[in-house]
Design an enzyme around this catalytic site. Structure first.
Site, short mmCIF file in Angstrom:
data_model
loop_
_atom_site.label_atom_id
_atom_site.label_comp_id
_atom_site.label_asym_id
_atom_site.label_seq_id
_atom_site.Cartn_x
_atom_site.Cartn_y
_atom_site.Cartn_z
N GLY A 9 1.55 -5.27 -4.22
CA GLY A 9 1.12 -6.70 -4.16
C GLY A 9 -0.07 -7.26 -5.38
O GLY A 9 -0.92 -7.84 -5.06
N GLY A 12 -1.22 -10.37 -7.39
CA GLY A 12 -1.82 -11.80 -6.63
C GLY A 12 -3.52 -11.93 -7.34
O GLY A 12 -3.74 -11.46 -8.14
N GLN A 13 -4.13 -12.71 -6.30
CA GLN A 13 -5.48 -13.06 -6.84
C GLN A 13 -6.47 -11.84 -7.16
O GLN A 13 -7.17 -11.73 -7.86
CB GLN A 13 -6.39 -14.00 -5.80
CG GLN A 13 -7.49 -14.63 -6.36
CD GLN A 13 -8.39 -15.34 -5.15
OE1 GLN A 13 -7.95 -15.26 -3.83
NE2 GLN A 13 -9.35 -15.77 -5.72
N ASP A 35 4.77 -5.44 -7.39
CA ASP A 35 5.03 -6.53 -6.80
C ASP A 35 6.33 -7.08 -6.61
O ASP A 35 7.17 -6.38 -7.36
CB ASP A 35 4.20 -7.63 -7.46
CG ASP A 35 3.70 -8.75 -6.59
OD1 ASP A 35 2.37 -9.02 -6.33
OD2 ASP A 35 4.45 -9.58 -6.23
N ASP A 50 9.43 -4.12 -3.30
CA ASP A 50 8.94 -4.72 -1.82
C ASP A 50 8.38 -3.78 -0.86
O ASP A 50 8.62 -2.67 -0.67
CB ASP A 50 10.36 -5.23 -1.31
CG ASP A 50 10.03 -6.11 0.16
OD1 ASP A 50 9.16 -5.91 0.36
OD2 ASP A 50 11.14 -6.47 0.45
N TYR A 140 -2.30 -15.02 10.78
CA TYR A 140 -3.14 -13.98 9.68
C TYR A 140 -4.07 -13.29 10.43
O TYR A 140 -3.97 -11.90 10.37
CB TYR A 140 -3.58 -14.97 8.75
CG TYR A 140 -4.20 -14.36 7.69
CD1 TYR A 140 -3.47 -13.34 6.74
CD2 TYR A 140 -5.88 -14.36 7.67
CE1 TYR A 140 -4.45 -13.00 5.68
CE2 TYR A 140 -6.49 -14.00 6.37
CZ TYR A 140 -5.68 -13.04 5.56
OH TYR A 140 -6.59 -12.63 4.57
N LYS A 144 -4.60 -9.33 10.88
CA LYS A 144 -5.75 -8.37 10.53
C LYS A 144 -6.56 -7.51 11.46
O LYS A 144 -6.67 -6.47 11.33
CB LYS A 144 -6.67 -9.39 9.76
CG LYS A 144 -6.16 -10.17 8.41
CD LYS A 144 -5.69 -8.82 7.49
CE LYS A 144 -5.29 -9.40 5.98
NZ LYS A 144 -4.90 -8.42 5.39
#
Ligand code: NAD
Ligand code: SER
Length: 309
Positions: A9, A12-13, A35, A50, A140, A144
């Site tokens: 990943g 991303g940000q 990613d 993935d 979400y 977590k």
């Protein structure tokens, strides 16, 4: 032993900046970015991967002689409320794959981020302690909170060296945020520059914990470098810098752009924000591995506006 790092990943940000910082420290070829999205330009090793494909993750780790993994692939709070089952599957499947590979000894050290979203409306909102009531009400947040408990379980039962931080909302200018409730605090800067105006999807007084990305990246790397015996929380560490509301952020932006204006049109994300803590107590991180933030609200706003033209 030489470190070989895989980031899942990475586009991303957070990943965009973490990859760069890890490469500066450990060397470009030591850090493999991956990613689902294939970037147009890459300056170092990149694999299309993935994070929910266990066989492919295993092969990438074996072929790349990887010993550390940073799992950043996830669905964030606002998107996961719209796609609950997909969000749960992505967030949990990718974590189980990594925890199992770590149990086998294929991953020597694992980083997985949690969030302030692991808390819920029954959690004390001010000075939220490391250990307190956690009854998250978002998909979400449930992923977590469950993920934290699984990390602790794999550590205590299988000796897995997994480390985690409960990030607050992260503010950065390099890559856009990925569908969270705190995204307004990034969008506002771009709209302030482009239009001189921002319509906030959160109410003016919505106080939330936030952090500037350079501090979040440094926290992540310091946590991963800390000696194992200093890591006493194997669920996840509270992590804090400062808290603000849309109104107080707008006031700070106005100091630099006096004509900037803001109005408010709260949407479904208001309920998510209202369920989260407002000010986090991160004493455990500060005493266990000497965490200290550097950016406050004023310094963050000045730096964001210096970079967003
Ligand atoms: P992001 O949405 O910006 O990036 C996630 C990346 O994962 C994207 O590039 C996406 O393409 C990729 N991805 C999605 N599904 C994938 C899959 N199946 N396989 C591989 N890659 C996939 O998220 P981010 O802000 O960089 O967050 C990274 C982690 O940090 C997440 O676990 C998130 O929950 C956590 N976190 C972020 C914040 C924040 O404010 N940004 C705050 C708290 C916690
Ligand atoms: N910034 C994240 C979100 O809003 C918090 O984990 O989803």
């Amino acid at each position: 032993m030489e470190k070989r790092i895989l980031i899942l990943g990475a586009g991303g940000q957070i990943g965009t900046e973490l990859v760069q910082s890890l490469r500066e420290v450990y060397g470009q070829d030591q850090v493999i970015a991956s990613d689902l999205k294939v970037p147009e330009h890459t300056e170092g090793p990149f694999v299309a991967l993935d994070a929910t494909d266990g066989a492919a993750v295993r092969k990438t780790i074996e072929d790349g002689k990887v010993d550390q993994v940073y799992l950043l692939a996830a669905m964030l709070s606002a998107t996961a409320e719209k796609l609950p089952r997909k969000g749960w599957d992505l967030n949990m499947d990718s974590l189980f794959i990594c925890l199992e590979l770590a149990k086998e000894g294929l991953i020597r050290k694992l980083y997985w981020p949690s969030s302030i979203a692991a808390f819920g409306p029954t959690t004390p909102k001010m000075g939220t302690p490391q250990h307190t009531i956690a009854e998250p009400t978002t998909v979400y947040g449930i992923s977590k909170f469950a993920g934290e408990r699984w990390c602790a379980w794999y550590h205590h039962n299988h000796g897995v060296d997994v480390r985690s931080l409960r990030y607050p909302g992260l503010i950065s200018y390099t890559a856009p945020p990925g569908g969270g409730t705190t995204d307004y605090a990034v969008d506002i800067f771009h709209q302030a520059r482009k239009k001189g105006h921002y319509t906030s999807f959160l109410r003016s007084d919505t106080l939330l914990p936030m952090m500037y990305m350079p501090d979040a990246i440094r926290a992540t790397m310091e946590l991963m470098e800390a000696p194992a015996e200093q890591i006493k929380q194997r669920g996840s560490y509270n992590l804090a810098a400062f808290s603000f509301s849309p109104e107080s952020l707008a006031q700070e932006i106005k100091k630099h752009l006096p004509d900037f204006t803001i109005d408010y049109a709260p949407d479904f994300r208001q309920a998510i924000a209202d369920s989260w803590p407002q000010v986090i107590n991160d004493e455990a991180a500060r005493s266990d591995w000497h965490w200290a933030h550097r950016y406050d609200l004023e310094a963050m706003v000045a730096d964001m506006l210096a970079h967003i033209k």
